[in-house]
Structure formats: structure tokens, C-alpha cells
Design a protein around this motif. Structure first.
Motif: not given
Length: 804
Positions: A76-87
């Protein structure tokens, strides 16, 4: 950083291989979460097969098994991190079941850390879209987590938090009070974090936050929703309208002024503290009018809002006059002034018919039985108000600075510093009234105690109208007129040739001699002053075993006793408790001495009995009173705040810097800041003084900071010194009425008690001008018995200083 990013392709490969075991996937996720903070969009896109993230990460969130806890959180943390860089990938994650997987995990509420990750960094808005599908208990948990996230947001994260605003706005209409209150709390924190940012406040307005909040208040809803919810709504409206002209327009269009009138009327009659929040909201409604670039006349002609605000003016006057907090009264006065400033003469004439504007500016009345219809009354009252504003200009400016800091208009604590240059006090003096009083005091009837009522009234209510010399003469004549001779000296008239006295009792020839022991001077002085301090005769002192008599030994007695009262180990003054064990000498403060607080629960400390401390303050009171009465000089430097106590003035938080700048700066900053601090409930610098029972074990928190500041101020200025001050005052009152000193100010009291400390400009000998301060004090001590010159300087020495 470069090495970390080089590992990313291997992480992608490990996650893409479904056949690898759980341990390998867990290690890959840990590496991914540690690497993402250093990544950037272009690099992520360039990694081979990186698009596997959009399928594999949701799948890992959905994985089942008792040993999957850490993997779920990291996925879940990785999903949030990727979305932060690539909305733009958020939609891809959603299509591959990420939102559904996160929602399911949140519904289960079996891992609070995972639930929090589900709502962080852009996922919150997506998950809240499914809020209606949550069971009620899970809805409350979700909002609790959202509130925690929003609370931790800083300015840079506000845009992310704003993504959750639409759902939160809808939840304001929930029938569940807990959900409604939580949604309101979240919106309130978002608005507070985004305060001053027009685009965010406009967005909240477009989401109908203002309309929804007003609907919650209308039809007497504000009476039933509870104080906490009401405070939250008013705070939300205040912050929204602070930067959004759209919000202000919506509030006026929805009839906010009529609602405010009802609420102010209700809360004023019930003596509630809600007036503060209501007045602050009105203040925000005024901001767009005050800061508009449009000419004022055009604003008035084009803006119908002033008509609504005019209806509130009578209520603002009522709040200002009801004895509310000083900051609330001050804000009311400012608001009324702003409305007046923006109004046309025609508008003001109509306004005056329903609101007595002058009564808001001039609260209260002059003391005493005086005809208020007399033309001179308003003039005197206005002068007294102006003189008071001049004296309290620092406090008023500090209040305004702290308010601006609280509203984020000031960002740095250094910005709350205030530098004030008050109008010199002599500019309030009337030479005509001073001359008239001087002539009146030359009348023999005056010396016999027949003082005209106008003299008594003006000197007591408006002493600033008269010069210090005139007031000192008046004091001497009226204090003990039956013991006065024919002459009273002018303390600032060096050309006076007679042998006149410069004290109320000094012209009386009757004296009474008392013996004291030099080596045990405080113990000798206490019983002597307790028994004879109120005597109408002039006290003369001789030292046992010494042949000297007269003014010299007497002056030396007063200066020595006052100096000995500053010795370490007496527990009287601030700084005494900072001495090292066995340290001798005297307490010194460049800002003047002030009483050391003593807790009512403590009777002794460091070998000092509190009863002895009270006895010493009683002695100090007697010494001060007799020094004034007999024209003696004291060798003691008292703080400005201590003199204010003598003059019957109430101390407040801004007096602390005058005798303890470090503590003063701290408590003023505490008043401006709201944050968790590593402090316990003991008095700063005095850990033995517990502010509350068990205070050394109770830590200051966010919720108790305001109480902590209040208790520090109370202990420092009130309860901690009350017994000592009462002993000091009662001793003076045994000699003469302490209130008679109120015609003087703090600086003048120091001149009266301690003489002319800087009177060495007289050039009777060039060599004396070259002496240092301590040499000058030693010379005067040797010549007169006191280390400083009396009131009036060299010219007031009696007998005169003669060089042979």
C-alpha cells in the motif's frame, strides 16, 4: 542516491516474478519503499517493465494469509509512493483493483497501520469515494484516520488534503452526529492549514461549505448542535472568509449578519465565551472591505454589506461594554472604527440613531461624584483615555502582534517584537492648572487642611495634568498637614536658600531617637519599626556603641537596612533561589528587584522559613513608608513592576519582561505558539514550585499549554507573591494610606525613595566628575550617610555640603 536507483530494475524483476517466494517479494517491497523517495518520474518510466507495478502491487495488497501483514502495508505504501511521482497512473491502479483492494483492507480494520497507508498521499480521496459502502463503525475509523493525516499536513501537502474536501463536505449532512463532527473537524483543519490561500478557500466555497455550514446554523440549529460543533463551524467560516471574497459574498447573501445578531444577543445574555469566535468572524467579514483597492466612497455606494454590518454595531458596543476579554473588547472597538471609516456622513447619521458610537470608544466614567453634563467632563475623560492609551501602548501593540501571529499573518516569532516610543509624560501636563494648584497651596487655609474639592478631584483622577514638583508639594502638605512648618521645599529648585524640608514630616522639630546594633541591623530594625513605624515623630537612629548622632547615622541606617534586605539567603527577591550553596553577597538585577514566588504549599525552602520572608517584607514596607515620610534615602533598586504594585496597578503578562526578560520572552512566545513542549507543571527557574499538585510529574501538552501559561503568570505576579505583597502594603498603611501615592508614577517613586541617582552633573569640583559610579556612591556615603543624593540633588542636602 545513484546506487539506490540502480537497484530499481532488479526490484521490478523480483516483483514481476510471481513464482518467487513471500520472503523475496517482501525484500523487494522494502527496497522499493526505501528507493521511491529518491526517484523521479522520468527515471521510473524508463525502467524496463515498470508498468508491472500497476498489476502486481494491487495483487499483493489483496494477498491473504496470517503472515502477510508487513507485505500488505509495504504494498500500500508503494502504491502511494508511485502515485505521488506519477499521478496519471492513479487511474491505472484503480482499473487493476487497487482502490477496491485498499477499501477491503480498510473495511476489515484489522491493521491500523495498513488502514492509515490506505488513506495517505492521494489515496484518501479515492477511498472516500466508496465511503457510503463502509459500515458505520468503519466509517468512523476511516474519518479518525483522515483527521490524523490532515492534522499532520504541512503547507506543501495542502493540495493533497484538498482532494478529500468534496466527500468531507457531503458528510457534513450526515445524520450521524459523530460522523458529522469528524468531517467538520477534518474540514476545519484543512481550512486552517490552507488559511490565507485564496485558491483553496475559493474551492471550499465552490463545494458549498459555506452554504452547508449556514444550513446547520439556521432555524436555531446553533442552539442544539453542541458547543464543540458550533466552535468548529464558526472556525471553518472564519478561515474560509479570511481569504475568499466569494465566501464573504456567500455569507452576506445568506444573511449571516441576522444570524450573528441572534447569536451575540443570546451569548451576551448568558455570559458565554462564544462572543470571541463571533467577533473574530465579523472581523474577517470586514477584511475584503478594508483591503479593497476601490475608492472608499465607491465601496460604500456599490456595497450593500455595510447596511447589514450596521445592524451589528449596537451589539458590538454591548459586547465591548459587558466586561468581556480585553482582546474581544479591543477587536470590537477596531471593528466599529473600521465601519465608521468606511461610511459616508449620511450613513453615520442614520447609524447614530440606533447606536451610541461614542459610548463604545469611551467605556466607563471618571471616578467620584461629578456632574457628567459639565462641559469640562468630556474633555477630562478624553485626556484620561489618551494618557492611558499612551501608557499601555506597548501592551496593546503586543496583543495585536500576537493576534496577527495566531492568524498566520506573521510567520516568525521575532516578528512579534514591539518597539514603542510613547509620548513624553510631560506633554500631558497643564501649566495653567499646575500654576493654579501652586497658588492654591500657598494659601494658609490649605496648610490647615482645608483643601478645595477641585484640587482633590483633579489630583486623584487626573494627576498627569500637574507637574511632579506640584504633586510632591501637594502630597507633603496633605499627608501630615498638622505636623508641617511654614515651608515646603521644591525638589527641583536648586536656588532655594531656606532650610526648608523636602519630606512631609521633616519640618517637625519633634524627633525620637532609637538605638540599633550595626552588626545585627535587620533584627534590630524589625521590632523598632513594628513598634514605632507609625509614630508621628521624626525617627532618628543612633548605632549602639558609636558616638555619631543626627542625620548622618539616620541616613546610614535607612540605606544600610534597605541594602541588607537584598542579601542572599533571605528568600525575598527573584534570583535568590539561583544562588549556589554557601554563596554570600547580594541579589543583583539590572532590571530591578521583584519578589520571589512562594507556593502556598511550602513553608520553608533551602533553610529559609516563609514566615521570616513575610516579616522582612513587612520591614521593607515600614522602611519605605518612613523614608517617604521623613525624607530618607534607600539604597535599593526596585523593578518598575514592583513600583506598579505600590501604586495599586494590576500586573499582567507583559510586565514580566520588565524584571525577567528571559521568562517574559518565553511566556509571550507560549501565548503565541501552540505546540507540544517538553515541560512539566513547575515554575521555570524554580522547580520546587509546583503549579498544580504533583506538577513535577505532569507534562505540558497541546491541550494544557494555555493553562500552563496562565499558571506561570499567576504564580509570578499574583498568588506566588500575594502574602509578601500584603505584608509590605500593610506596613505602609500603618504609617499612611498607600493609595495617596497613586498621584505618582513608577519613575517618580524611584526618585522619591532612592534619590537623584544621576545628579553628578553639578560641577562643584572637577575631580568628583572624574569619579566612577562606585567612587561617587562611596563619597556621598561618607559625607551624608547615604550612597545617593536626596530628592532635589545637592541643593537639597541639609546641612549643605561645604568645601573648606
Amino acid at each position: 542516491m545513484a546506487e539506490a536507483l540502480q537497484i530499481l530494475p532488479y526490484v521490478v524483476a523480483a516483483l514481476a516474478d510471481k513464482d518467487q517466494g513471500a520472503d523475496a517479494h517482501l525484500a523487494a517491497l522494502e527496497t522499493l519503499c526505501g528507493t521511491l523517495p529518491y526517484a523521479y518520474p522520468d527515471f521510473l518510466i524508463a525502467v524496463d517493465k515498470v508498468d508491472c507495478f500497476v498489476t502486481r502491487l494491487p495483487a499483493l495488497v489483496s494477498a491473504t494469509g496470517a503472515d502477510q501483514g508487513d507485505m500488505l502495508v509495504l504494498a500500500a505504501q508503494a502504491i502511494a509512493g508511485v502515485v505521488e511521482h506519477l499521478p496519471e497512473w492513479a487511474e491505472k491502479f484503480e482499473k487493476n483493483g487497487a482502490v477496491q483492494a485498499l477499501r477491503d483492507r480498510l473495511l476489515a480494520v484489522d491493521n491500523m497501520e495498513l488502514a492509515e497507508q490506505c488513506l495517505r498521499l492521494g489515496v484518501a480521496a479515492a477511498v472516500l469515494q466508496f465511503f457510503d459502502f463502509f459500515p458505520t463503525n468503519e466509517q468512523k475509523v476511516a474519518l479518525k484516520i483522515v483527521a490524523k493525516i490532515v492534522k499532520e499536513c504541512d503547507g506543501a501537502e495542502v493540495p493533497k488534503a484538498m482532494e478529500a474536501a468534496p466527500v468531507l463536505c457531503n458528510l457534513l449532512q450526515s445524520s450521524d452526529n459523530m460522523i458529522q463532527k469528524s468531517a467538520l473537524s477534518c474540514l476545519g483543519m484543512i481550512a486552517s492549514n490552507a488559511r490565507g490561500k485564496e485558491e483553496h478557500m475559493d474551492m471550499l466555497c465552490e463545494l458549498k461549505v459555506v452554504d452547508t455550514a449556514m444550513r446547520m446554523l439556521e432555524k436555531d440549529g446553533w442552539k442544539t448542535i453542541g458547543d464543540e460543533t458550533l466552535t468548529g463551524i464558526l472556525g471553518l467560516l472564519k478561515n474560509t472568509s479570511s481569504a475568499s471574497a466569494k465566501a464573504v459574498k456567500s455569507l452576506f447573501d445568506l444573511g449571516v449578519c441576522d444570524l450573528l445578531k441572534q447569536m451575540i444577543t443570546y451569548y451576551s445574555s448568558s455570559h458565554s465565551n462564544s462572543d470571541k469566535m463571533l467577533v473574530e468572524l465579523i472581523n474577517q467579514l470586514m477584511r475584503p472591505l478594508e483591503t479593497s483597492d476601490t475608492p472608499k466612497n465607491a465601496i460604500v455606494e456599490q456595497n450593500a454589506y455595510l447596511d447589514q454590518l450596521a445592524g451589528i454595531v449596537p451589539l458590538l458596543i454591548q459586547v465591548a461594554k459587558c466586561g468581556a476579554l480585553s482582546s474581544v473588547c479591543y477587536t470590537c472597538i477596531v471593528l466599529i472604527g473600521n465601519i465608521v471609516e468606511l461610511s459616508t456622513p449620511t450613513f453615520l447619521i442614520e447609524l447614530e440613531k440606533t447606536a451610541n458610537l461614542s459610548s463604545a470608544i469611551f467605556l466607563g466614567k471618571l471616578p467620584g461624584d461629578v456632574d457628567e453634563s459639565d462641559p469640562s467632563y468630556n474633555l477630562l475623560f478624553t485626556l484620561k483615555i489618551l494618557e492611558g492609551l499612551n501608557r499601555f501602548s506597548y501592551q496593546l501593540s503586543m496583543d495585536e502582534k500576537i493576534r496577527l501571529f495566531a492568524e498566520s499573518c506573521l510567520r516568525d516569532l521575532d516578528d512579534i517584537k514591539v518597539t514603542i516610543s510613547p509620548i513624553p509624560q510631560h506633554q500631558f501636563t497643564s501649566s495653567l492648572l499646575t500654576n493654579k494648584l501652586e497658588l492654591q497651596m500657598q494659601d494658609s487655609l490649605f496648610e490647615d487642611g482645608l483643601v478645595p474639592s477641585w484640587c482633590v478631584y483633579l489630583v486623584e483622577t487626573c494627576p498627569f495634568l500637574f507637574s511632579f514638583n506640584a504633586r510632591w508639594k501637594y502630597f507633603c502638605l496633605t499627608l501630615h498637614h498638622s505636623f508641617m512648618g511654614d515651608d515646603i521645599s521644591d525638589p527641583d529648585s536648586p536656588n532655594e536658600e531656606d532650610e526648608a524640608s523636602d519630606a512631609p514630616n521633616e519640618a517637625v522639630n519633634e524627633t525620637e531617637k532609637y538605638k540599633v546594633t550595626r552588626g545585627n541591623i535587620l533584627e534590630s530594625a524589625i521590632p523598632m519599626m513594628a513598634k514605632h513605624g507609625s509614630s508621628t515623630k521624626t525617627i532618628e537612629v543612633v548605632f549602639e556603641g558609636e558616638v555619631g548622632t543626627g542625620r548622618g547615622p539616620t541616613f546610614e541606617f535607612y540605606s544600610t537596612v534597605s541594602h541588607e534586605l537584598q542579601r542572599f539567603g533571605l528568600g525575598m527577591s527573584r534570583g535568590d533561589n539561583a544562588r549556589k550553596a554557601g554563596e554570600t553577597g547580594f541579589v543583583h538585577s539590572s532590571f530591578g528587584l521583584f519578589p520571589q514566588p512562594w507556593s502556598s504549599a511550602v513553608t520553608s525552602s533551602r533553610g529559609i522559613e516563609f514566615s521570616d520572608v513575610v516579616q522582612k517584607f513587612k520591614l521593607l514596607g515600614h522602611i519605605v513608608a518612613r523614608a517617604i515620610l521623613d525624607g530618607r534615602i534607600l539604597d535599593i533598586s526596585l523593578s518598575r513592576a514592583f513600583y506598579k504594585i505600590m501604586l495599586g496597578q494590576e500586573l499582567h503578562i507583559y510586565d514580566i519582561p520588565s524584571f525577567d526578560p528571559e521568562l517574559g520572552k518565553t511566556v509571550v512566545q507560549f501565548q503565541a505558539l501552540i505546540e507540544d513542549l517538553c515541560l512539566d507543571f513547575t515554575l521555570p527557574g524554580n522547580p520546587e514550585y509546583e503549579l498544580v499538585p504533583g506538577g513535577s510529574d505532569k507534562m505540558v501538552t497541546l491541550d494544557s499549554l494555555e493553562e500552563y501559561v496562565y499558571l506561570i503568570v499567576d504564580a509570578t505576579l499574583k498568588s506566588g507573591i500575594a502574602t509578601q505583597i500584603e505584608a509590605f502594603k500593610s506596613a505602609i498603611n500603618e504609617v499612611f494610606a498607600l493609595k495617596t501615592l497613586r498621584m505618582f508614577n513608577e519613575e517618580e517613586m524611584e526618585r522619591i525613595l532612592c534619590g537623584e541617582r544621576d545628579a553628578w552633573a553639578v560641577t562643584f569640583l572637577e575631580i568628583l566628575r572624574e569619579f566612577g559610579r562606585e567612587e561617587q556612591r562611596a563619597f556621598i556615603q561618607f559625607s551624608t550617610g547615604a550612597p545617593t543624593l536626596p530628592l532635589g540633588g545637592l541643593a537639597s542636602l541639609d546641612p549643605k555640603l561645604t568645601v573648606v
